[in-house]
Enzyme design. Structure first.
Site, PDB file in Angstrom:
ATOM      1  CG  HIS A   1      -1.714  -1.185   1.481  1.00 42.34           C
ATOM      2  ND1 HIS A   1      -2.874  -1.452   0.799  1.00 42.34           N
ATOM      3  CD2 HIS A   1      -1.542  -2.235   2.334  1.00 42.34           C
ATOM      4  CE1 HIS A   1      -3.391  -2.588   1.228  1.00 42.34           C
ATOM      5  NE2 HIS A   1      -2.604  -3.089   2.155  1.00 42.34           N
TER       6      HIS A   1
HETATM    7  C1  BDR Z   1      -3.007   0.585   5.351  1.00 43.16           C
HETATM    8  O1  BDR Z   1      -3.199   0.053   6.647  1.00 43.16           O
HETATM    9  C2  BDR Z   1      -1.978  -0.375   7.198  1.00 43.16           C
HETATM   10  O2  BDR Z   1      -2.101  -1.649   7.696  1.00 43.16           O
HETATM   11  C3  BDR Z   1      -0.939  -0.252   6.117  1.00 43.16           C
HETATM   12  O3  BDR Z   1       0.290   0.186   6.653  1.00 43.16           O
HETATM   13  C4  BDR Z   1      -1.526   0.759   5.152  1.00 43.16           C
HETATM   14  O4  BDR Z   1      -1.152   2.068   5.499  1.00 43.16           O
HETATM   15  C5  BDR Z   1      -3.681  -0.319   4.340  1.00 43.16           C
HETATM   16  O5  BDR Z   1      -5.032  -0.423   4.603  1.00 43.16           O
END
Ligand code: BDR
Ligand code: CA
Length: 314
Positions: free
Chosen positions: A243
């Site tokens: 992400h």
């Molecule tokens: C987001 O949530 C976190 O677990 C990750 O770091 C990312 O920023 C994805 O949904």
């Protein structure tokens, strides 16, 4: 005068946050003015420690790391140890950091930096819940006009949610902070799950990090191998979504992404859909367009960029 693009990374590391930080530190176009930690994937004590571990891994103990909000504006903190492990950074065995945590509060640092730097030159890069950003905007509303852009990882629309059927984790944790940011009038670019679920860490992509043959490359591979195991099972994919590095990659190579400008609102009332980002993709309302919402990514180009830039940290 620096010709580099000045950024503040607001983050809750998190393995994918860590890769995003490494990407920024390996990219000569970017100047990281500071890293501000927020409670999110794991509590604040761990996220600020993890941010410092990553700076040291990158050979950059000079980067200023600040601790910010330990809990969301209104709701209780929700964490994600089930995804990231107990430390938030499970996978590699990284030493405890020796570089200091800055004494100044992250929110004060954000405000002070934006009031000091030339207006329109600093981009905020939130990779976790938006609590610190909202607190800064509430504390000093004049920073709104001075921020160049906010490029954030959060939300999801066509793809649904990942923490509830409707909500993505970062927005779900602090929907009220997201409401402040979306209503601020600042130029926002949003990297939702619709993009990040197309950036999958397949076995061959992880092998490319390991193939760098450096400490950074090995640690990146170990982080991603830990991080993806949960998502592979959840989504039935080869690899998990990477992400947060999408935010930094956008600053370096915006052409890797495509999306459109539309209205985005966030749910803060209903428990069923709490934190859902409601995107008016088809323009069916007359609500003002307040964000550029990305939907597609050139994943091969994205991973090539990551490997090349992490390679520079060797
Ligand atoms: C987001 O949530 C976190 O677990 C990750 O770091 C990312 O920023 C994805 O949904
Ligand atoms: Ca994150």
């Amino acid at each position: 005068m620096s010709l580099k693009h000045k950024i503040i990374i607001d983050t809750d590391p998190g393995q994918d946050d860590a890769i995003a930080i490494l990407l920024a530190l390996g990219s000569p176009e970017l100047e990281v003015l500071g890293i501000t930690a927020v409670g999110g994937n794991v509590p604040l004590l761990l996220t600020q420690t993890n941010a410092r571990k990553i700076c040291e891994l990158a050979g950059r103990p000079d980067i200023k790391v600040f601790a910010g909000a330990s809990r969301p504006l209104v709701r209780s903190l929700v964490t994600a140890e089930n995804v990231h492990g107990k430390t938030g950074l499970n996978g590699p065995d990284l030493p405890e950091p020796t570089m200091p945590l800055q004494e100044q509060h992250a929110v004060d640092f954000i405000v002070e930096t934006l009031m000091r730097e030339e207006s329109g030159t600093v981009t905020l890069c939130p990779l976790g819940p938006l609590t610190n950003i909202a607190l800064a905007l509430n504390r000093e509303p004049r920073i709104g006009d001075r921020i160049k852009q906010i490029v954030l990882m959060g939300g999801g629309f066509f793809e649904g949610g990942n923490i509830t059927p409707a909500a993505e984790f970062n927005i779900y944790v602090d929907p009220h902070a997201c409401e402040v940011v979306l209503g601020s009038g600042i130029d926002i670019v949003m990297m939702p799950l619709d993009v990040t679920h197309k950036a999958l860490t397949s076995a061959s992509r992880i092998a490319a990090f390991r193939g760098l043959g450096s400490r950074v490359g090995t640690a990146a591979a170990e982080m991603l191998e830990f991080f993806e195991r949960f998502d592979e099972e959840k989504y039935g994919t080869d690899g998990g979504p990477l992400h947060d590095p999408c935010v930094i990659a956008y600053l370096i190579k915006p052409d890797l992404f495509s999306g459109r400008r539309c209205n985005v609102e966030v749910e803060t009332g209903s428990e069923l859909t709490m934190g859902m980002t409601v995107v008016d993709w088809w323009g069916v309302t007359s609500r003002g367009k307040n964000a550029t919402v990305m939907r597609d990514i050139d994943a091969a180009g994205f991973f090539a960029l990551l490997v090349e830039r992490l390679g520079r940290l060797s």
